[in-house]
Write an enzyme that holds these catalytic residues in place. Structure first.
Site, PDB file in Angstrom:
ATOM      1  N   GLU B  80       0.885  -1.250  -0.129  1.00 42.61           N
ATOM      2  CA  GLU B  80       0.128   0.029  -0.082  1.00 42.61           C
ATOM      3  C   GLU B  80       0.966   1.245  -0.110  1.00 42.61           C
ATOM      4  O   GLU B  80       0.396   2.261   0.290  1.00 42.61           O
ATOM      5  CB  GLU B  80      -0.773  -0.151   1.235  1.00 42.61           C
ATOM      6  CG  GLU B  80      -0.281   0.015   2.490  1.00 42.61           C
ATOM      7  CD  GLU B  80      -0.263   1.385   3.135  1.00 42.61           C
ATOM      8  OE1 GLU B  80       0.702   2.202   3.166  1.00 42.61           O
ATOM      9  OE2 GLU B  80      -1.464   1.916   3.734  1.00 42.61           O
ATOM     10  N   CYS B 112      -3.326  -4.544   3.824  1.00 42.36           N
ATOM     11  CA  CYS B 112      -2.403  -5.519   4.312  1.00 42.36           C
ATOM     12  C   CYS B 112      -2.447  -6.895   3.534  1.00 42.36           C
ATOM     13  O   CYS B 112      -1.599  -7.636   4.109  1.00 42.36           O
ATOM     14  CB  CYS B 112      -2.472  -5.380   5.742  1.00 42.36           C
ATOM     15  SG  CYS B 112      -2.428  -3.785   6.636  1.00 42.36           S
ATOM     16  N   HIS B 234      -2.916 -12.279  10.311  1.00 38.73           N
ATOM     17  CA  HIS B 234      -2.685 -10.707  10.121  1.00 38.73           C
ATOM     18  C   HIS B 234      -2.260 -10.190  11.269  1.00 38.73           C
ATOM     19  O   HIS B 234      -2.909 -10.508  12.029  1.00 38.73           O
ATOM     20  CB  HIS B 234      -3.509 -10.022   9.196  1.00 38.73           C
ATOM     21  CG  HIS B 234      -3.163  -8.527   9.077  1.00 38.73           C
ATOM     22  ND1 HIS B 234      -1.862  -8.271   8.916  1.00 38.73           N
ATOM     23  CD2 HIS B 234      -3.944  -7.557   9.322  1.00 38.73           C
ATOM     24  CE1 HIS B 234      -1.906  -6.878   8.705  1.00 38.73           C
ATOM     25  NE2 HIS B 234      -3.005  -6.383   9.297  1.00 38.73           N
TER      26      HIS B 234
END
Ligand SMILES: [Zn+2]
Lengths: 384, 345, 130
Positions: B80, B112, B234
């Site tokens: 990103e 992400c 994550h």
């Protein structure tokens, strides 16, 4: 080849000449040289002008014609040639002028050097354009940092010190006190050098020559013509130019300045003399380490022992081999393209006995002018 | 069977501590560390960006198996924080890796999870026979607005994977994605820093997507949490992955090895992947690993991975945890300069 | 600056040099002619490896405008295993520096043409751990 003499010398002041333009300073030096040579002006047959970067300092190219014009020679339509070899431009201009007289093409020519640097803010970056832009400067190398790497290696390999380097600056400042044209006419102590901020470690502000405005002009004549104009001609015994790899990284040994070595060897041979016959030197101290390396590469000291000359005072003005009685680039000022001619002017004054309070007893003198990190070297030997 | 041929990671050496950031904004560092489960985060040097991090981790991956650039036919870089808004990161990476110019490449962006999206693309291309080996990279130098809670977590790092079907060190048994339109975190074009929905990033975003993808992939493979040696989710902070693991029925022992976030922060597209690499650093043949990424906006990619015998002879010298320990702390002033938060005249 | 940077990208991103097949000498940056063999030169490309030794260095304080954000930075001459010497930045703390230290090549950013210009990448070196 004919013998060639210098019959006139002129210099502007060196420094930040805020009220003088490029044209003003070169004419100031030129008029002084013509008066010194006792010429009217129209006797000049050609001009060779050393200038590193009129294009970037002033956005002015074609400065050869400009200078001929403002010297009042436009109506004579003489050839004017600008030469460029970084801060060896002046030395190369002298060599070209010398060839034109020695060869018999001309009888009286001007060899000039000029730089106007204070009209822009980024003089250092323009100075740095004499190093390899694609493979040195791209990576953040500056002229100072390349010399700093040499200094670092010299200190590491040979036990020289930042103090030794500082003493070269101290010496040159002391000499400049007696030079009315010099930029910095004041003595400094070693502490001043050592306490000045780093430019590129281990080199500091006071290890580095300033970038100055200034101009120097000498007038060359064939021996026969010279005798008509002066009783004190100074002869150019030899002037030799050499080159080396542009980028420091490509040199086998970065403390070896092969261009300087080659030019010195050839110059001595052409002048039919030895280094011991030379009484006074002007050397290119763009940084203190430059002067130290020149002691070694010219042959005043053995490799790795240049700092001993500083320690025993042999290169002081009253020493055995005075180097930079003018104050050198550090204290007299470094007007880039003018420097090579400025050095010649000093040697001429010394040999004529016109150097005033800084007078050295000398029969022969040598000037060593180099470009950038040493990819160009011009060594000149002058004699009475 | 498609799997991972090699992997590499990169973590910049600078760290900034939560205390140092909290001091500037007048916040209590202990409550932030307790609330976020992050103690310090990685900071890229002034000459590091997503491109350089991608190249470094990809070079490590290729070097470990002496893979030549000409053996790779696809490069995906998920991030990103691509340095250019227009002009691909992947072309620079491909050139730096000396990949033969006939290669497929694309930059991916999905908050992400763009790194795992690259892995899925490579799997599909290898399986279909379009390519022999593909390179999937997740790499970020993410930014949080000064004073925003994100500033404590937004970090930098990268992980690269060579995906192929020969000499794989792990097999990728299955992968699936769960995707919805959930605006929990975003950055509008031209804005320097992202915005987020505060607590809205939790339940409806992170937890819903990570749980759904994980449960679904286990279900369709007839697997239970206890069938896995390791799991990695994550890591936007140190709390969410621990909570989601517990909710799903994973033990702290299963997730501890991959829980790198406390010491390097959230490395965005590289976050779950660096954790996954930390697991690969110690995994043994036969180990089964669950990897579930999460990207705001929102989606999760889940993978079931099984370690092969090849891992025994595979070069795992430069471990992730060793890289985490190699660090140098900086103060907020230096951080502000490195992250270009100071407005220059 | 864009074309001159782009033209030599392959030699900036990786340590690729040229070798003269006639005498075996290796050069970086690449050359079209071997300075030893000149007309007899036979030039091919060669990978110079990513390991080297620091010959000398300087810490630059007075930096060109485009390097101001990075200062003080370290510039050094690195002798690669192939014997070739390159000029490059060393990314490390000045206190780590010593002549003769082993270094390895990394991929880093060298600068950019302002905030809206292109970004220049290239090779730097870091101290070797092992
Ligand atoms: Zn050759």
């Amino acid at each position: 080849m004919r013998k060639v003499a210098i019959i006139g010398v002129g210099m502007s002041r060196f420094g930040e000449l805020w009220d003088k333009s490029f044209r003003d300073i070169v004419i100031e030096a030129g008029i002084e040289a013509i008066e010194d040579a006792n010429l009217e002006g129209k006797e000049i047959e050609a001009m060779y002008i050393g200038n590193m970067s009129g294009g970037r300092f002033l956005s002015q190219e074609h400065i050869s014609a400009l200078i001929a014009d403002y010297s009042g020679l436009a109506s004579l339509n003489i050839p004017a040639i600008r030469v460029e070899a970084g801060d060896a431009s002046g030395g190369v201009a002298l060599k070209e002028a010398y060839i034109s007289v020695a060869s018999g093409i001309h009888d009286i020519v001007v060899a000039a050097g000029v730089e106007k640097v204070t009209d822009v803010g980024s003089a250092m970056e323009i100075m740095d354009s004499s190093i390899d832009q694609e493979w040195e400067a791209f990576h953040g190398a500056t002229l100072a940092s390349l010399y700093a790497m040499m200094a670092r290696l010299h200190i590491h390999n040979y036990g020289s010190s930042e103090e030794d380097l500082a003493m070269i600056s101290v010496k040159n400042h002391k000499n400049a006190v007696n030079n009315p044209k010099a930029q910095f006419r004041r003595e400094i102590g070693i502490e001043t050098v050592l306490n000045s901020p780093y430019v590129a470690e281990p080199l500091k502000v006071f290890d580095s020559a300033p970038i100055s405005d200034g101009s120097a002009v000498v007038i060359l004549a064939s021996e026969r013509v010279a005798r008509k104009h002066t009783d004190t001609p100074v002869y150019i015994n030899s002037v030799v130019q050499s080159s080396d790899y542009l980028a420091v990284q490509n040199r086998e040994d970065i403390l070896e300045m092969k261009a300087v070595k080659t030019a010195t060897r050839k110059a001595l041979k052409l002048a039919k003399c030895e280094l011991k016959d030379i009484d006074v030197f002007e050397m290119h101290d763009s940084f203190t380490i430059t002067e130290l390396l020149l002691y070694e590469n010219v042959g005043l000291a053995e490799k790795g022992r240049g700092h001993e000359l500083v320690r025993d005072g042999r290169v002081e003005i009253d020493g055995e081999k005075p180097v930079n009685p003018s104050g050198g680039l550090k204290a007299c000022g470094h007007a880039v393209g003018a420097t090579g001619i400025r050095q010649i002017g000093e040697i001429v004054l010394q040999l004529r006995g016109d150097a005033g309070k800084r007078q050295v007893d000398a029969e022969k003198g040598m000037a060593v002018n180099i470009g950038g990190t040493g990819a160009t070297a011009v060594v000149s030997i002058l004699g009475r | 069977m498609v799997g991972i041929v090699s992997y590499g990671t990169y973590i910049p050496r600078y760290r900034i501590k939560v205390e140092e950031i909290a001091k500037i904004w007048g916040e209590d560092p202990e409550s932030i560390k307790g609330g976020l489960g992050i103690y310090e985060k990685s900071v890229p040097d002034i000459d590091e960006d997503t491109v350089t991090i991608s190249v470094e981790c990809a070079r490590e991956a290729m070097k470990r198996v002496s893979l030549n650039g000409s053996e790779i036919q696809a490069v995906f870089v998920g991030s990103e924080s691509h340095p250019y808004a227009v002009k691909p990161t992947a072309t620079i990476v491909g050139e730096a890796l000396s990949i033969d110019s006939f290669f497929h490449s694309a930059d991916l962006e999905f908050a992400c999870k763009a790194g795992t999206a690259g892995i899925q693309n490579c799997i599909a291309m290898v399986e279909s026979g379009m390519i022999r080996n593909g390179l999937a990279i997740g790499s970020d130098t993410s930014q949080g607005a000064p004073g925003d809670p994100l500033e404590y977590s937004a970090a930098a790092g990268g992980a690269a994977f060579v995906i192929g079907s020969e000499n794989v060190i792990v097999e990728i048994k299955d992968t699936l994605s769960f995707t919805t339109d959930t605006p929990d975190f975003w950055r509008r074009e031209g804005q320097p820093y992202p915005s987020h929905g505060g607590r809205f990033t939790g339940e409806p975003a992170y937890f819903r997507h990570v749980s759904t993808a994980s449960i679904e992939i286990m279900k369709r493979n007839d697997l239970e949490p206890e069938d896995f040696s390791y799991a990695v989710f994550h890591m936007p902070n140190g709390k969410f992955p621990v909570r989601v693991a517990r909710n799903l029925g994973f033990s702290s022992k299963q997730i501890e090895q991959g829980l790198v976030v406390r010491y390097i922060g959230n490395t965005y597209s590289a976050s779950s992947l660096i954790g996954f690499c930390a697991i690969l650093d110690v995994a043994k043949p036969g180990d089964r690993i669950l990897l579930t990424s999460f990207g705001s906006g929102a989606g999760s990619d889940a993978f079931i991975i099984e370690v092969t015998e090849n891992i025994e002879s595979y070069d795992r010298n430069q471990s992730v945890w060793k890289k985490i320990e190699r660090k140098e702390y900086i103060d907020y002033g230096m951080y502000a300069k490195l992250r270009r938060k100071i407005r220059m005249g | 600056m864009i074309p001159s940077f782009w033209r030599k990208i392959r030699y900036r991103y990786n340590l690729t040099g040229t070798k003269c097949e006639n005498c075996g000498r290796i050069y970086h940056p690449p050359r079209n002619i071997c300075p030893e063999c000149r007309r007899k030169s036979s030039i091919t490309e060669v990978d110079l490896g990513d390991r080297g030794e620091l010959l000398t260095y300087s810490i630059v304080h007075d930096a060109p405008e485009s390097f101001k954000l990075q200062r003080p930075y370290v510039i050094g001459l690195i002798k690669l295993e192939s014997g070739v010497v390159v000029t490059s930045q060393i990314s490390c703390k000045p206190s780590e520096l010593r002549i003769g230290m082993k270094v390895k090549a990394v991929f880093r950013k060298y600068g950019e043409d302002g905030e809206d210009g292109i970004i220049y990448y290239g090779t730097k070196f870091v101290p070797c751990e092992e």
